[in-house]
Design an enzyme around this catalytic site. Sequence first.
Site, PDB file in Angstrom:
ATOM      1  CD  GLU A 180      -6.677  -5.950   1.151  1.00 25.28           C
ATOM      2  OE1 GLU A 180      -5.464  -5.890   1.424  1.00 25.28           O
ATOM      3  OE2 GLU A 180      -7.219  -5.205   0.303  1.00 25.28           O
ATOM      4  CE1 TYR A 197      -4.461  -0.984   0.189  1.00 25.98           C
ATOM      5  CE2 TYR A 197      -3.356  -2.915   1.086  1.00 25.98           C
ATOM      6  CZ  TYR A 197      -4.472  -2.327   0.527  1.00 25.98           C
ATOM      7  OH  TYR A 197      -5.596  -3.070   0.297  1.00 25.98           O
TER       8      TYR A 197
END
Length: 391
Positions: free
Chosen positions: A140, A98
């Site tokens: 997630e 990310y």
Amino acid sequence: MLSEKSKPLIEATAPVIVERLPEIAPKFYQSMFEAHPELLDGVFSRANQKSGAQPLTLAGSVIAFAQHLLTHPDSYPDELLSRVAHKHTSLGIVEPQYQIVHDHLLGAIAADLGDALTPEIGEAWDEVYWLMAEALLKLERGLYASQANDVIFAPFRLAERTETGGGTVVFTFEPADDTPMTPAIAGQYVSVKVRMSDGIEQPRQFTLIPGQEGTRRIAVKKDMDGEVTPVLHELPVGTELPISNPYGDVVLTDSEAPLVFLSAGIGVTPMVSFLDNLATEGSTREVRAIRVDPTDADAPLLSEQQEAVAKLSNGSLERWTTKSLEGDHTGRPDFAELNVSPDSHVYLCGRLGFMQDARSALVAAGVPGQNIRYEIFGPDLWMLHDDAARV
Ligand code: FAD
């Protein structure tokens, strides 16, 4: 929730970034892959990158998230986040990635906007990005934790391959080690990694179709211009491949509403799983399966679908063939004339245009948008512009 300080800055700059997205998205991917070529080995699809669909989807999803925060300040776009989180976990995306996406996406936006991007505007987009990232990471983590194992890809051995219609091969895989298998929910998919001739691994998703317990079964249509499926089609029995746990949120809902499964071509794979699941449960729900194929010879999993429908006490199959007289109907269906009852739950899978036409006609016929679910066999550009989904 987006801070009051950032809100007007996002409001003012989102339209500009949307307009510049076709320029920003490829530059974002280019700089990311220059800095991190390892991401092209087993994580990102090279084809989606080259065609431009994936960078546009990824960058566009951040904008869509921002727009949602502006119009619905008290909620998150759950459907968008869930779909992305399932795809991410099927590929084994982890937290540090990310940061990489952040640096290159925000970097590409900054480079494109130049002096127009003040430090305050940059901070506001930072806030949006990390709000979205945190929401995705939470989903997630939950998805990873719900698996029967803690590996992303486990080795599977190709045990059987069978030709079915439409240039499609059905592959049955058996575990090649003792990693416990997570049971799949009908409609879910796995990521399969295939090594290309240049040594790079390329992942692709394939919907799981019914098979014996302890196996993974998929039906793969060969894309003549594709990178992975022509290689997959040539694999001999005995080949080992890395396969992910099952993911995907386009699954049957707990309801007694009538069901309509509308598919075109290889889009039949989730429908066959739904039908088999309902048949196994002895469901008495009203089920209408509708499929469109060029001809019977080009109709993947036709007999498997017919058998599953025949096991249902209240199921029917309507076949449309566009290039032969073999179907119950010839040509393409006029979706408005399918007489789908407005209380139906509808599942769509096929080419994007097919699903968009079907959805528009069904919404016009009174089926609420939230009762129409769809699976896209590629990057989901549609949902980013699909206001009807939230109606
Ligand atoms: P790719 O290499 O991915 O290419 C796809 C297309 O992109 C090609 O047709 C080509 O025209 C175009 N393209 C490639 N390179 C370029 C370029 N440089 N410029 C422009 N265009 C380019 N497939 C199935 O067969 N069965 C399933 O059950 C199934 N389930 C799926 C479930 C999900 C959730 C998803 C996301 C996808 C599913 N798919 C399924 C699709 C599958 O994952 C692959 O996308 C598909 O099989 C094509 O893979 P490929 O590598 O052969 O083609």
